[in-house]
Design an enzyme around this catalytic site. Structure first.
Site, PDB file in Angstrom:
ATOM      1  CD  GLU A  65      -3.107  -0.851   0.371  1.00  0.00           C
ATOM      2  OE1 GLU A  65      -3.797   0.154   0.573  1.00  0.00           O
ATOM      3  OE2 GLU A  65      -3.317  -1.643  -0.551  1.00  0.00           O
ATOM      4  CG  ASP A  83      -8.757   6.507  -6.289  1.00  0.00           C
ATOM      5  OD1 ASP A  83      -9.288   7.586  -5.952  1.00  0.00           O
ATOM      6  OD2 ASP A  83      -8.460   5.615  -5.473  1.00  0.00           O
ATOM      7  CB  THR A  88      -6.700   7.568  -0.580  1.00  0.00           C
ATOM      8  OG1 THR A  88      -7.654   7.320  -1.601  1.00  0.00           O
ATOM      9  CG2 THR A  88      -6.274   6.249   0.050  1.00  0.00           C
TER      10      THR A  88
END
Length: 281
Positions: A65, A83, A88
């Site tokens: 990640e 995205d 995020t």
């Protein structure tokens, strides 16, 4: 922090089709429950929730990640990598567009009213399900980093939501299936990337796909055979989305451990993600 690695790793979930733990933990255990093992059988499955094993799990996931083993440095991470999921952030990639970031900030505010992120709750509710930053810019990212750097309560809230939504359900399902630490990790990594919604590439449907070709130990099957089937299904799911076409987190990590029959994830561990080597001694 925006690199080719982070762009791949953060484009990881279809929009979550659940709301909180009830929609994750509840239905999760109901999937493919036929032939469930007796209680005595469940005890034999080792636990990824052992503190030492959990630390290993966090490091391996972080390698995929965040291209790092230093997962505790990710509490302050936040960016929009275009995205479609908005911002995020954090140790597990909470997203402003998928509901789990909202749940996190709500929990943080319940525990510590008046915190630096509480004022963004109305905006987080409005942008849920979208990639919008409306009401968050220009200071949300700065305040997120500030909370992570200065407030242990915020870091603990991230830990709690990681466990409630991702870690605990995957470990619980793994133990119910009679699989050990490695298998539970395979489940955890899958739910981190894919979530557990109703779409065909969600964790529960990856598991369903695996069950068509192999049985888990709790149903009398062989653990290695079943985990290979699960990883086959996982790779299929990853290839359904362009952002997940690099399947190295399975091919040169989880399959490496499985081929060595290291079902307990015992160190030393050596693997690669995106071509980068990692080691836990």
């Amino acid at each position: 922090m925006e690199t080719p690695h982070t762009r791949t790793r953060t484009s990881r979930r279809t929009l979550l089709a659940f709301a909180g733990a009830a929609a994750v933990a509840g239905p999760l255990l109901a999937v493919g429950s036929a032939g469930a093992a007796p209680a005595s059988r469940l005890i034999t499955a080792g636990g990824l929730d052992d503190p030492a094993k959990k630390e290993i799990a966090m490091q391996i996931v972080c390698s995929a990640e965040n291209s790092s083993l230093e997962w505790k440095k990710q509490y302050r991470y936040i960016e929009d990598i275009d995205d479609g999921r908005g911002y995020t952030a954090g140790i597990i990639g909470f997203c402003s567009g998928t509901g789990d970031m909202l749940d996190l900030v709500e929990l943080y505010t319940q525990r510590k009213p008046g915190n630096v992120l509480a004022k963004y709750l109305p905006a987080l509710r409005r942008v849920d399900g979208t990639d919008s930053h409306e009401g968050l810019d220009p200071n949300f990212t700065r305040d997120w980093e500030r909370a992570a750097d200065t407030d242990a309560a915020f870091r603990k809230a991230q830990d709690s939501e990681r466990d409630r939504v991702y870690f605990n359900p995957s470990v619980k399902q793994g133990k119910a299936d009679g699989i050990g630490v490695l298998g539970q990790f395979c489940y955890y990594d899958a739910i981190v990337m894919h979530g557990d919604g109703s779409d065909s590439t969600s964790f529960r449907n990856i598991r369903k796909r695996a069950l068509r070709s192999a049985k888990p130990p709790a149903q009398g099957g062989d653990e290695v055979t079943y985990l290979n089937a699960f990883l086959d299904a996982r790779v299929w799911a990853m290839k359904q989305e362009e952002a997940h076409e690099d399947t190295s987190r399975v091919d040169t990590a989880q399959r490496v451990f499985l081929k060595k029959r290291n079902l307990n994830l015992d160190p030393p561990l050596d693997w690669k993600v995106y071509g980068d080597p990692y080691h836990i001694g």
